[in-house]
Design an enzyme around this catalytic site. Structure first.
Site, PDB file in Angstrom:
ATOM      1  N   CYS A 131       0.797  -1.195  -0.058  1.00  0.00           N
ATOM      2  CA  CYS A 131       0.071  -0.150   0.006  1.00  0.00           C
ATOM      3  C   CYS A 131       0.840   1.292   0.004  1.00  0.00           C
ATOM      4  CB  CYS A 131      -0.692  -0.016   1.084  1.00  0.00           C
ATOM      5  SG  CYS A 131      -1.796  -1.583   1.450  1.00  0.00           S
ATOM      6  N   ASN A 171       2.510  -0.405   5.078  1.00  0.00           N
ATOM      7  CA  ASN A 171       2.930  -0.797   3.713  1.00  0.00           C
ATOM      8  C   ASN A 171       3.915  -1.977   3.534  1.00  0.00           C
ATOM      9  OD1 ASN A 171       3.575  -0.626   1.073  1.00  0.00           O
ATOM     10  ND2 ASN A 171       5.096   0.936   1.275  1.00  0.00           N
ATOM     11  N   ASP A 197      -2.010  -9.221   8.153  1.00  0.00           N
ATOM     12  CA  ASP A 197      -0.791  -8.984   8.879  1.00  0.00           C
ATOM     13  C   ASP A 197      -0.553  -7.735   9.726  1.00  0.00           C
ATOM     14  OD1 ASP A 197      -0.890  -7.793   6.473  1.00  0.00           O
ATOM     15  OD2 ASP A 197       1.296  -8.293   6.150  1.00  0.00           O
ATOM     16  N   ILE A 211       9.055  -9.444 -20.830  1.00  0.00           N
ATOM     17  CA  ILE A 211       9.000  -9.009 -21.993  1.00  0.00           C
ATOM     18  C   ILE A 211      10.204  -9.089 -22.868  1.00  0.00           C
ATOM     19  CG2 ILE A 211       7.560  -7.075 -20.919  1.00  0.00           C
ATOM     20  CD1 ILE A 211      10.203  -5.401 -20.745  1.00  0.00           C
TER      21      ILE A 211
END
Length: 630
Positions: A2, A78, A103, A298
């Site tokens: 986050c 975060n 968590d 990629i």
């Protein structure tokens, strides 16, 4: 995964719209949910805001800011603590009751029970802020290796903190007084990144990896302490085991780390290239789990830089659900122009462009992706380690005389080398030769390694920025030690965090599990560099799962053709931004020196193209964040 911001106002001028603007600047980090918390005390007002990317417990029970049952502790967080379930069981035995399966709640109650010692229990990547309403304190912590970012800014009126530096521009106290830290700018031109704890702005800092801050809000003062240090890892007694036993132990650690990082309530995948780091993740998970792994690659239409075919062959062998995208030069250049917005400090690593591209590809199918970052630092993967060692031994054995700074740094040399045949200049041989001569004066292998990784020489930076004080990376006990302390957190991990979060996905770092780092640091160098084979132990683990012949191709990495771009499609942009008129608005650069380097480069006088790239990158960043031109 986050993002969060915090605003503490000591002046009595707290405004919630400032907090909202700060949080909105990092919407990309958490598009699934958002929340705020406010508290007003006699000596300060505090606001916390969170942007959530829902990974664990997708219900509203995982909402942040999260308030403890006693209402005295509030957390914004975060990242991920992967072993939260085991810690949760321990806390339940201590009579803690849980409302969620997240968590976040485990971290909150761990701090309430064990204080800052809770950090020693966590396996994961994290930036944490816990506000203790009763004792007017903030506990702010960052994970051991610096996977997750955390910035802060303090003056007499406000204390700001955020997952990204760009949030601070939304607050007038920062926006109206921001100035560039020339010491940080010098670091950028020398290394391509800014070595913490400083940032590009005066007064703004990074909380360093493995540290936590206790901020006494009633006194307006804080203290930063270290709870884990890479220094300690390299000073531990070396492991005395056979190579076979070391491979077994490493495999066990890798399997546990990789499995922990698949704990998720949303789909996950793996970034897959042709190298051992990502293949170790994909192969061990494919063999040790029941689900079919999703992999993402990629490629480039320029075959000199493309390794997608090898990744495709490996995915077929492993039986993964593979997705790849071939990018054109125009695709990559489109991303290039987004870099100033994505990276809110000057950032010179051009591999950020394909990293952004593969993150966006993965985001079409998953919310969590595992990467192979940290393999080179953990397992002696960089060829430059061995090259530096051999070069230092050569200098020491033959007493190669150092070339004076005056000679090596003299601008006239660029003109003098104009006679060198074009093929040699195109290979960058001139710049490399001058660099090797300059390195001959280094007295230690650490100082040699540091100098070898500089793009601009000290005297060049002094002329370019008109500064006298330069901030060097500290000379540490080993080349790997230096990279763990600087290049890894400030370049590699910053690149992956910004690239993945820009695509609103969570990138996890299994090879950087601190248990693997601690184990690897205690393995003798002779084992890591077995017969001068890089990543010897990791390769032996991978070969238990993937035939060696499938791994035989040379790794190309995520490099892009900078020289080709500068000479071709970027030439008009270079002329637009690197000229006397535009540079006159940038007081930090010596325009005469910049123009000289540009002209020397385009006149084929042996100037390293990265020097022009760094100047271009900085000018574009300056236009966005100092001139406010999007």
């Amino acid at each position: 995964m986050c993002g969060f911001v915090g605003l503490v106002d000591f002046s009595g001028g707290f405004r919630s719209d400032f907090l909202d603007s700060m949080a909105n600047a990092i919407n990309h980090r958490g598009p699934d949910d958002s929340g705020t918390y406010f508290s007003e005390k006699d000596s300060y007002h505090i606001g916390l805001a969170h942007k959530r990317l829902s990974i664990q417990d997708l219900s509203n029970n995982g909402h942040q800011p999260m308030v403890s049952s006693c209402k005295d502790y509030i957390i914004v967080f975060n990242g991920e603590v992967y072993n939260f379930d085991g810690i949760k069981k321990e806390l339940k035995l201590l009579n803690y009751h849980f409302k969620s399966n997240s968590d976040t709640e485990v971290i909150l109650y761990s701090y309430m029970e064990w204080g800052d010692k809770c950090l020693e229990k966590f396996i994961g990547m994290f930036a944490i802020c816990i506000y203790n309403k009763q004792d007017d304190s903030l506990f702010i912590a960052r994970d051991r290796l610096g996977v997750k970012p955390l910035y802060y800014y303090l003056n007499e009126d406000v204390f700001l903190f955020s997952s990204e530096l760009k949030s601070f521009h939304s607050h007038p106290n920062f926006r109206e007084s921001k100035t560039i830290n020339t010491e940080a700018l010098a670091s950028f031109f020398q290394y391509g990144y800014i070595n913490g704890p400083i940032t590009i702005f005066d007064g703004a800092y990074k909380l360093e990896p493995g540290t936590f801050m206790i901020f006494d809000l009633s006194k307006g003062a804080f203290e930063v302490k270290t709870y884990w240090s890479i220094d300690d890892c390299f000073t531990q007694k070396k492991i005395n085991l056979s190579e076979s036993d070391l491979v077994d132990e490493l495999e066990s650690l890798l399997v546990d780390s990789y499995k922990l990082r698949t704990v998720s309530d949303v789909p996950y995948g793996v970034f897959l290239s042709g190298g051992y780091d990502s293949v170790s993740v994909a192969s061990l998970l494919s063999k040790k789990t029941d689900t079919r792994i999703k992999t993402f690659t990629i490629g480039f239409d320029d075959r000199d830089y493309d390794e997608s075919e090898q990744a495709r062959e490996l995915s077929q062998y492993l039986g993964t659900d593979h997705k790849q995208l071939i990018l054109t030069e125009d695709d990559l250049l489109d991303i290039l122009h987004e870099l100033p917005e994505i990276f809110d400090e000057p950032f010179g690593d051009s591999s950020s462009i394909p990293t952004i591209a593969v993150s966006r590809l993965a985001a079409q199918d998953v919310k969590v992706v595992l990467s192979g970052d940290g393999g080179d630092e953990n397992f002696f993967g960089y060829g430059k380690y061995l090259h530096t060692k051999k070069l230092f031994e050569f200098y020491k054995k033959y007493s190669v005389p150092s070339i004076s700074d005056k000679l090596v740094n003299d601008k006239s040399l660029y003109t003098a080398f104009s006679f060198v045949p074009f093929k040699l200049k195109k290979s960058n041989l001139v710049s490399k030769t001058l660099k090797i001569l300059r390195l001959s004066k280094c007295s230690t292998i650490e100082s040699l390694y540091i100098e070898a990784n500089k793009y601009f020489l000290d005297d060049e930076v002094r002329r370019l920025l008109s500064v006298t004080k330069l901030r060097s990376i500290a000379s540490l006990s080993s080349m790997r030690h230096i990279d763990f302390s600087s290049y890894l957190p400030e370049d590699i991990l910053q690149k992956v965090d910004r690239a993945s979060m820009n695509a609103s996905i969570e990138s996890r770092e299994p090879i950087l599990d601190h248990r693997i780092v601690e184990f690897s640091a205690r393995i003798p160098e002779s084992v890591h560099y077995n017969d001068e084979i890089t990543k010897s132990l990791l390769k032996k683990v991978v070969h238990r799962y993937v035939p060696q012949e499938l791994m035989s191709r040379k790794k190309k990495g995520f490099s892009i053709p900078i020289d080709k771009w500068l000479q071709g499609k970027l030439k008009n942009d270079i002329d637009k931004y690197i000229n006397s008129d535009f540079l006159s608005d940038i007081p930090y650069l010596n325009s005469e020196e910049v123009i000289f380097l540009k002209e020397s480069y385009y006149n084929k006088r042996g100037v390293n193209p990265h020097k022009i790239w760094f100047i271009y990158t900085f000018v574009k960043w300056y236009q966005r964040w100092m001139m406010n031109v999007r």
